[in-house]
Design a protein around this motif. Structure first.
Motif, short mmCIF file in Angstrom:
data_model
loop_
_atom_site.label_atom_id
_atom_site.label_comp_id
_atom_site.label_asym_id
_atom_site.label_seq_id
_atom_site.Cartn_x
_atom_site.Cartn_y
_atom_site.Cartn_z
N ASP A 85 0.78 -1.23 0.00
CA ASP A 85 0.00 0.00 0.00
C ASP A 85 0.82 1.29 0.00
O ASP A 85 0.32 2.34 -0.41
N LYS A 86 2.05 1.23 0.48
CA LYS A 86 2.85 2.45 0.59
C LYS A 86 4.20 2.27 -0.08
O LYS A 86 4.71 1.15 -0.18
N PRO A 87 4.79 3.37 -0.54
CA PRO A 87 6.18 3.27 -0.97
C PRO A 87 7.07 2.94 0.22
O PRO A 87 6.69 3.13 1.38
N VAL A 88 8.25 2.44 -0.05
CA VAL A 88 9.15 1.93 0.97
C VAL A 88 10.54 2.54 0.80
O VAL A 88 10.96 2.82 -0.33
N ILE A 89 11.24 2.74 1.91
CA ILE A 89 12.66 3.09 1.85
C ILE A 89 13.45 1.84 2.23
O ILE A 89 13.31 1.32 3.35
N VAL A 125 32.03 -1.54 -3.65
CA VAL A 125 30.84 -1.37 -4.50
C VAL A 125 29.77 -2.32 -3.97
O VAL A 125 30.02 -3.51 -3.86
N PRO A 126 28.58 -1.82 -3.64
CA PRO A 126 27.53 -2.68 -3.09
C PRO A 126 26.79 -3.46 -4.18
O PRO A 126 25.64 -3.16 -4.52
N LEU A 127 27.44 -4.47 -4.72
CA LEU A 127 26.88 -5.19 -5.87
C LEU A 127 25.54 -5.85 -5.57
O LEU A 127 24.75 -6.09 -6.48
N GLY A 128 25.28 -6.17 -4.31
CA GLY A 128 24.02 -6.84 -3.98
C GLY A 128 22.79 -6.04 -4.33
O GLY A 128 21.74 -6.61 -4.62
N ILE A 129 22.90 -4.71 -4.31
CA ILE A 129 21.71 -3.90 -4.58
C ILE A 129 21.42 -3.80 -6.07
O ILE A 129 20.35 -3.35 -6.46
N THR A 130 22.38 -4.22 -6.93
CA THR A 130 22.20 -3.99 -8.35
C THR A 130 21.27 -5.00 -9.02
O THR A 130 21.11 -4.97 -10.23
N CYS A 131 20.66 -5.86 -8.23
CA CYS A 131 19.56 -6.66 -8.77
C CYS A 131 18.31 -5.79 -8.71
O CYS A 131 17.39 -6.00 -7.93
N TYR A 132 18.32 -4.77 -9.55
CA TYR A 132 17.31 -3.72 -9.47
C TYR A 132 15.86 -4.21 -9.55
O TYR A 132 15.00 -3.69 -8.84
N PRO A 133 15.53 -5.20 -10.39
CA PRO A 133 14.12 -5.61 -10.47
C PRO A 133 13.55 -6.13 -9.16
O PRO A 133 12.34 -6.02 -8.94
N VAL A 134 14.39 -6.69 -8.30
CA VAL A 134 13.89 -7.19 -7.02
C VAL A 134 13.20 -6.08 -6.24
O VAL A 134 12.11 -6.24 -5.70
N TRP A 135 13.85 -4.93 -6.19
CA TRP A 135 13.33 -3.82 -5.39
C TRP A 135 12.08 -3.20 -6.02
O TRP A 135 11.32 -2.52 -5.33
N SER A 136 11.89 -3.41 -7.31
CA SER A 136 10.74 -2.85 -8.03
C SER A 136 9.65 -3.88 -8.31
O SER A 136 8.66 -3.55 -8.95
N ASP A 165 10.33 13.80 -2.65
CA ASP A 165 9.47 13.93 -3.84
C ASP A 165 9.17 12.57 -4.46
O ASP A 165 8.05 12.31 -4.92
N THR A 166 10.17 11.68 -4.48
CA THR A 166 9.96 10.35 -5.04
C THR A 166 8.96 9.56 -4.21
O THR A 166 8.08 8.88 -4.75
N LEU A 167 9.05 9.68 -2.89
CA LEU A 167 8.16 8.94 -2.00
C LEU A 167 6.75 9.49 -1.99
O LEU A 167 5.77 8.72 -1.98
N THR A 168 6.61 10.82 -2.00
CA THR A 168 5.30 11.43 -1.79
C THR A 168 4.60 11.86 -3.08
O THR A 168 3.37 11.73 -3.19
N LYS A 169 5.33 12.38 -4.03
CA LYS A 169 4.71 12.84 -5.27
C LYS A 169 4.58 11.71 -6.29
O LYS A 169 3.54 11.53 -6.93
N LYS A 170 5.67 10.95 -6.45
CA LYS A 170 5.62 9.81 -7.38
C LYS A 170 5.06 8.55 -6.73
O LYS A 170 4.63 7.64 -7.41
N GLU A 171 5.10 8.52 -5.39
CA GLU A 171 4.69 7.35 -4.62
C GLU A 171 5.43 6.10 -5.08
O GLU A 171 4.84 5.05 -5.33
N GLU A 172 6.76 6.24 -5.18
CA GLU A 172 7.62 5.14 -5.59
C GLU A 172 8.66 4.85 -4.52
O GLU A 172 8.93 5.69 -3.65
N ASN A 173 9.22 3.65 -4.57
CA ASN A 173 10.20 3.23 -3.57
C ASN A 173 11.54 3.96 -3.75
O ASN A 173 11.86 4.42 -4.84
N VAL A 174 12.30 4.00 -2.66
CA VAL A 174 13.64 4.59 -2.68
C VAL A 174 14.60 3.63 -1.98
O VAL A 174 14.26 3.03 -0.96
N GLY A 175 15.78 3.46 -2.56
CA GLY A 175 16.83 2.67 -1.93
C GLY A 175 18.01 3.56 -1.58
O GLY A 175 18.44 4.37 -2.40
#
Length: 378
Positions: A160-164, A173-184, A225-235
């Motif tokens: 229901d809500k965007p997530v941080i 280099v934090p390679l683990g986060i680069t599996c971008y589709p997981v977070w989306s 702005d990403t969280l509230t206006k776009k209502e999208e997740n942020v990492g």
């Protein structure tokens, strides 16, 4: 009562399911579960992979590394070439190195894997589709990437809500986060934008790639702005550049004790924070730290890494070790919406975040083979 945990092995996910069109239910159908921790040493296994994938990552990651430093070191090489014949030799060697890497990537590996994974050129409008880029897919295979998360993060908990997502440690280099589709895709349907130092989004070539992946500057206004206006997740890689410099054989050091700005942002937006730990991040490259802390101080001041690091076979700015990565998510910190949070509010939820990190580390460290390691906050 022990928590249910879910595990998805991204490295072994069938390539045919790695696309935007695949329903997330097909990914979730491949998860395994455990009541409490997974068995010891079950999250640190290096999987076999196709040799062409390994070669592509050896070349591709090395090219990416040199691309990040190119704007800074090329002027130095040019200056050195003007001052001495040795400098000229070094300049020619450096340019040859870059040209060889770029040519192998452009004419051999990129066409090969775009065809294999049925990918097309990056889009200026469809960031979600861009996140399935072949290079990031090969990262998952190269480092045998697995994701682990608790019942409280599993769908539909965060629908229901965007997530941080706050990830630590940075490592080289934090390679683990680069599996971008997981977070989306995996935890809700909202596009996730990772943050980076604003200067990175000004670098030639590198900035274009980052923007196509959805990166935004690590500034409060852009995050809000990403969280509230776009209502999208942020990492957010919470320890940032500071997370490169402190770790040892027996201790993982998290430089987040004073990183409270993200809590204030979450409270103002009224969104949950999901702590994320990248087991293996600090083992990918060997970072050279000068004994006087000069490079660390300059890196922190400029918000960009200025310290040398070495990868596989001692390769300077080369590919990482084939260390298995396990990205583990912890219990979310549920932040209520408070327009003007007090310092007490911020401290309260920051303490919850630290505790959630401590709990997830203790829960999964033996499963990763780190039973005797400690996590220390500084």
């Amino acid at each position: 009562m022990p928590t249910n945990y879910y595990k998805l092995n991204l490295a072994s996910l069938p390539d045919g399911l790695y696309n935007q069109e695949t329903d997330v239910k097909e990914w979730l159908a491949l998860t395994t579960t455990s009541k409490g921790s997974f068995p010891p040493d079950s999250l640190n296994r290096v999987l076999r992979m196709d040799s062409s994938v390994e070669l592509e990552r050896i070349i591709g990651i090395s090219l990416w590394m040199v691309g990040n430093v190119l704007p800074f070191v090329l002027p130095l090489f040019i200056l050195a070439s003007i001052l001495s014949s040795t400098g000229l030799v070094l300049l020619k060697a450096f340019l040859t190195y870059v040209a060889v890497l770029a040519s192998l990537n452009k004419f051999i590996f990129a066409p090969m894997f775009m065809k294999r994974y049925k990918r097309k050129q990056l889009s200026n409008t469809d960031i979600k589709d861009n996140q399935y880029l072949h290079t990031e897919r090969n990262n998952q295979k190269y480092n045998s990437l697995q994701f682990v998360w608790p019942e409280s993060v599993n769908r539909p908990a965060l629908n229901d809500k965007p997530v941080i997502f706050t990830a630590i440690p940075h490592g080289a280099v934090p390679l683990g986060i680069t599996c971008y589709p997981v977070w989306s895709k995996l935890f809700n349907d909202k596009l996730c934008h990772w943050t980076c130092a604003p200067v990175v989004l000004k670098l030639p070539i590198v900035s274009s790639f980052m923007k196509h992946m959805g990166y935004i500057p690590a500034k409060a206004k852009h995050i809000v702005d990403t969280l509230t206006k776009k209502e999208e997740n942020v990492g957010v890689v919470l320890d940032g550049i500071a997370g490169m410099f402190r770790s040892d054989k027996n201790t993982e050091i998290a430089n987040i004790k004073q990183r409270k700005g993200i809590i204030k942002i979450a409270l103002r937006a009224g969104v949950p924070i999901v702590p994320t730990y990248g087991f293996g991040h600090t083992s990918l490259w060997k970072i050279v730290v000068d004994p006087f802390g000069i490079l660390e101080a300059l890196s922190l001041k400029l918000d960009i890494s200025l310290t040398p690091f070495f990868g596989r076979w001692g390769w300077f700015l080369g590919p990482p070790q084939r260390v298995p990565l396990c990205v583990a998510l912890g219990e979310p910190v549920l932040c209520p919406k408070i327009d003007e949070p007090t310092q007490d509010d911020i401290d309260k939820y920051h303490s919850q975040l630290l505790q959630s990190y401590a709990d997830l580390f203790e829960c999964h460290k033996a499963s990763y083979g780190w039973a005797n390691k400690k996590l220390v906050f500084v």
